[in-house]
Design an enzyme around this catalytic site. Structure first.
Site, PDB file in Angstrom:
ATOM      1  N   HIS A  36       8.239 -27.138  -1.258  1.00  0.00           N
ATOM      2  CA  HIS A  36       7.696 -28.029  -1.864  1.00  0.00           C
ATOM      3  C   HIS A  36       6.399 -27.521  -2.820  1.00  0.00           C
ATOM      4  O   HIS A  36       5.753 -28.444  -3.311  1.00  0.00           O
ATOM      5  CB  HIS A  36       7.401 -29.019  -0.915  1.00  0.00           C
ATOM      6  CG  HIS A  36       8.199 -29.762  -0.081  1.00  0.00           C
ATOM      7  ND1 HIS A  36       8.777 -30.867  -0.352  1.00  0.00           N
ATOM      8  CD2 HIS A  36       8.741 -29.062   0.963  1.00  0.00           C
ATOM      9  CE1 HIS A  36       9.706 -31.164   0.703  1.00  0.00           C
ATOM     10  NE2 HIS A  36       9.911 -29.999   1.361  1.00  0.00           N
ATOM     11  N   LYS A  44     -14.046   0.029  -4.217  1.00  0.00           N
ATOM     12  CA  LYS A  44     -15.131   0.409  -3.098  1.00  0.00           C
ATOM     13  C   LYS A  44     -16.220   1.196  -4.025  1.00  0.00           C
ATOM     14  O   LYS A  44     -17.409   0.927  -3.939  1.00  0.00           O
ATOM     15  CB  LYS A  44     -14.749   1.398  -1.998  1.00  0.00           C
ATOM     16  CG  LYS A  44     -13.850   0.685  -1.246  1.00  0.00           C
ATOM     17  CD  LYS A  44     -13.398   1.622  -0.015  1.00  0.00           C
ATOM     18  CE  LYS A  44     -12.136   0.880   0.818  1.00  0.00           C
ATOM     19  NZ  LYS A  44     -11.616   2.208   1.734  1.00  0.00           N
ATOM     20  N   GLU A  97       0.733  -1.119   0.011  1.00  0.00           N
ATOM     21  CA  GLU A  97      -0.098  -0.011  -0.110  1.00  0.00           C
ATOM     22  C   GLU A  97       1.040   1.388  -0.082  1.00  0.00           C
ATOM     23  O   GLU A  97       0.539   2.324  -0.540  1.00  0.00           O
ATOM     24  CB  GLU A  97      -0.917   0.095   1.078  1.00  0.00           C
ATOM     25  CG  GLU A  97      -2.360  -0.194   0.749  1.00  0.00           C
ATOM     26  CD  GLU A  97      -3.346  -0.403   2.158  1.00  0.00           C
ATOM     27  OE1 GLU A  97      -4.566  -0.915   1.866  1.00  0.00           O
ATOM     28  OE2 GLU A  97      -3.098   0.261   3.119  1.00  0.00           O
TER      29      GLU A  97
HETATM   30  O1  PA5 Z   1      -3.818   1.126   5.312  1.00  0.00           O
HETATM   31  C1  PA5 Z   1      -4.924   1.606   5.465  1.00  0.00           C
HETATM   32  O2  PA5 Z   1      -5.043   2.810   5.749  1.00  0.00           O
HETATM   33  C2  PA5 Z   1      -6.018   0.605   5.023  1.00  0.00           C
HETATM   34  O3  PA5 Z   1      -5.698  -0.588   4.530  1.00  0.00           O
HETATM   35  C3  PA5 Z   1      -6.955   0.448   6.177  1.00  0.00           C
HETATM   36  O4  PA5 Z   1      -6.244   0.002   7.259  1.00  0.00           O
HETATM   37  C4  PA5 Z   1      -8.125  -0.649   6.028  1.00  0.00           C
HETATM   38  O5  PA5 Z   1      -8.676  -0.147   4.808  1.00  0.00           O
HETATM   39  C5  PA5 Z   1      -8.862  -0.405   6.999  1.00  0.00           C
HETATM   40  O6  PA5 Z   1      -9.678   1.121   7.201  1.00  0.00           O
HETATM   41  P1  PA5 Z   1     -10.373   1.495   8.660  1.00  0.00           P
HETATM   42  O7  PA5 Z   1      -9.629   1.147   9.660  1.00  0.00           O
HETATM   43  O8  PA5 Z   1     -10.635   2.889   8.362  1.00  0.00           O
HETATM   44  O9  PA5 Z   1     -11.626   0.542   8.679  1.00  0.00           O
END
Ligand code: PA5
Length: 445
Positions: free
Chosen positions: A308, A422, A287
């Protein structure tokens, strides 16, 4: 106390030390950005000194809440996705008994996870499992609006209220979310849940050393002070550029390899307890760096298991990979291979040896084979799987990620690409406000 270490010898046969040092200036600039809260995404630098800034009052408060949940629950369901669950899951799996997962013992609840998928069977089976159990909920969402955890929370909250009674349920639910904004904050305030705050300047994937990770880890019975202490030590040793800075070395070498065409980094472990540490790491680096058409693809394998299955590809597939191996120096338990009179399996030559000795020989043998097969190797050694070492490792990976993202020239702290699915999902679900998008996406079906 021993510290984690990095060894880049088997990377330097693929990319010269001079080539790596070409990244010194960019790395130093990245470190300065992180120290001085500058550069792209600097409003999300809150994790840099999070461990050292965590007060003993907060730790005591988290431990007290954990103790209450431990007393009252057989199971605690941790609801969250992405950065709101992976860190806790990684640390709990690394530190807990591998076979305790679904068996609660008095005073020691098991931590289960939900809201990290939208699997209907998963949810049904979890609800069925919890039907006759005393359980509590830790619901974690920074935004408070993420679909996956919101669905799981709606179902499990309703179940808990039905099983325990509405008033009792309020004491068995803890919410970790934004200080002021969002649906979860509003609900928690209305219901009077115990809450903890995810600071505005700490992004989800950098939040494991905040209450997001600390509370579930404490509920599982682990020492969050030692975890923080390990991280604090690494805050100090990674503060300035130089040879001692493991995070900087890691960031520079992986960028040098990337520049030479090594597009995939495989995080390798030889301990099944580290499987979810790799999942956490994949989110952290994926990310943070995968944007603007750039970024090393973070992958992982559990060895020797995956030798394996994936061993053939790693040994002889396209030479665009490098490995970062997590090596645990000393196991926490001893298990010796017995001698056998018949010796039909031919194993008597290793009778009397510890299993870890065999594992280490597999690790060394694999490293030599992979390096000779054209796979550069970075080795990170962890003294043992305990809270202190994991705190160090987590911080080094976080810091390495920040530096590496700045070397790469991206904002390591945003994730604009996560919104695309989303938007489509909401359009397909006909969420209010998505009317135009619904029409448009249906044309594509
Ligand atoms: O790194 C990030 O910001 C995202 O992966 C969030 O952790 C994930 O989408 C969860 O978001 P939230 O804590 O707002 O539910």
């Amino acid at each position: 106390m021993k510290s984690i270490e990095i060894n880049i010898k088997d990377a330097l046969s693929f990319v010269s030390a001079e080539r790596v040092s070409e990244f010194n200036v960019a790395a130093s600039k990245g470190i300065a950005n992180l120290n001085e809260t500058k550069g792209a995404g600097s409003d999300f630098h809150g994790w840099v000194n999070l461990a050292s800034e965590t007060t003993q009052e907060l730790v005591a408060d988290i431990n007290a809440t954990a103790q209450r949940l431990r007393k009252e629950c057989e199971y605690v369901v941790c609801i969250g996705i992405g950065g709101s669950y992976l860190g806790a899951k990684a640390v709990i799996e690394a530190l807990s008994n591998a076979f305790d997962a679904y068996t609660a013992t008095p005073g020691c609840p098991k931590v289960l996870f939900a809201g990290q998928n939208i699997g209907e069977d998963y949810m049904h089976e979890l609800q069925t499992f919890l039907a006759d159990k005393r359980f509590g909920i830790i619901v974690i969402s920074k935004s408070g609006t993420t679909t996956e955890p919101a669905i799981a929370f709606r179902l499990l909250k309703e179940q808990l209220e039905r099983q325990a009674g509405k008033d009792a349920a309020k004491n068995l639910i803890v919410a970790i979310t934004d200080e002021k904004r969002g649906a979860l904050r509003q609900l928690a305030n209305e219901e009077g849940y115990t809450t903890y705050v995810i600071a505005d300047n700490v992004g989800g994937r950098f939040s494991v050393l905040s209450p997001v990770g600390l509370l579930p880890i404490a509920v599982a019975g682990h020492d969050i002070n030692a975890l923080l202490q390990g991280a604090v030590e690494m805050e100090k040793t990674t503060k300035n550029p130089g040879e001692e800075n493991i995070a900087e070395t890691y960031a520079k070498v992986r960028n040098a390899l990337y520049a030479e065409g090594k597009k995939i980094e495989i995080l390798v472990n030889y301990n099944p307890k580290l499987h979810f540490l790799a999942e956490w790491w994949k989110q952290l680096y994926g990310e943070s760096e995968g944007k603007e058409g750039k970024g090393i693809f973070p992958a992982s394998v559990d060895l020797t298991t995956d030798l394996h299955s994936m061993g053939q590809w790693i040994q002889e597939g396209e030479r665009t990979i490098f490995e970062t191996v997590l090596s645990v120096e000393e196991p926490n338990h001893e298990c010796v291979i017995p001698s056998d009179v018949a010796n039909l399996d031919g194993l008597n030559y290793i009778a009397g040896k510890r299993i870890d000795y065999v594992n280490k020989m597999a690790e060394i043998g694999t490293r030599i084979a992979h390096v000779e097969g054209g796979v550069p190797n970075i080795q990170i050694t962890i003294p043992r799987l305990d809270e202190h070492s994991l705190g160090q490792l987590i911080y080094v990976f976080e810091k390495g990620c920040g530096i590496s993202g700045y070397i790469l020239g991206v904002n390591p702290f945003d994730q604009p690409g996560v919104e695309a699915y989303k938007k489509n999902m909401f359009a397909l679900l006909e969420k209010p406000g998505y009317e135009e998008a619904s029409k448009a996406i249906k044309q594509k079906l």
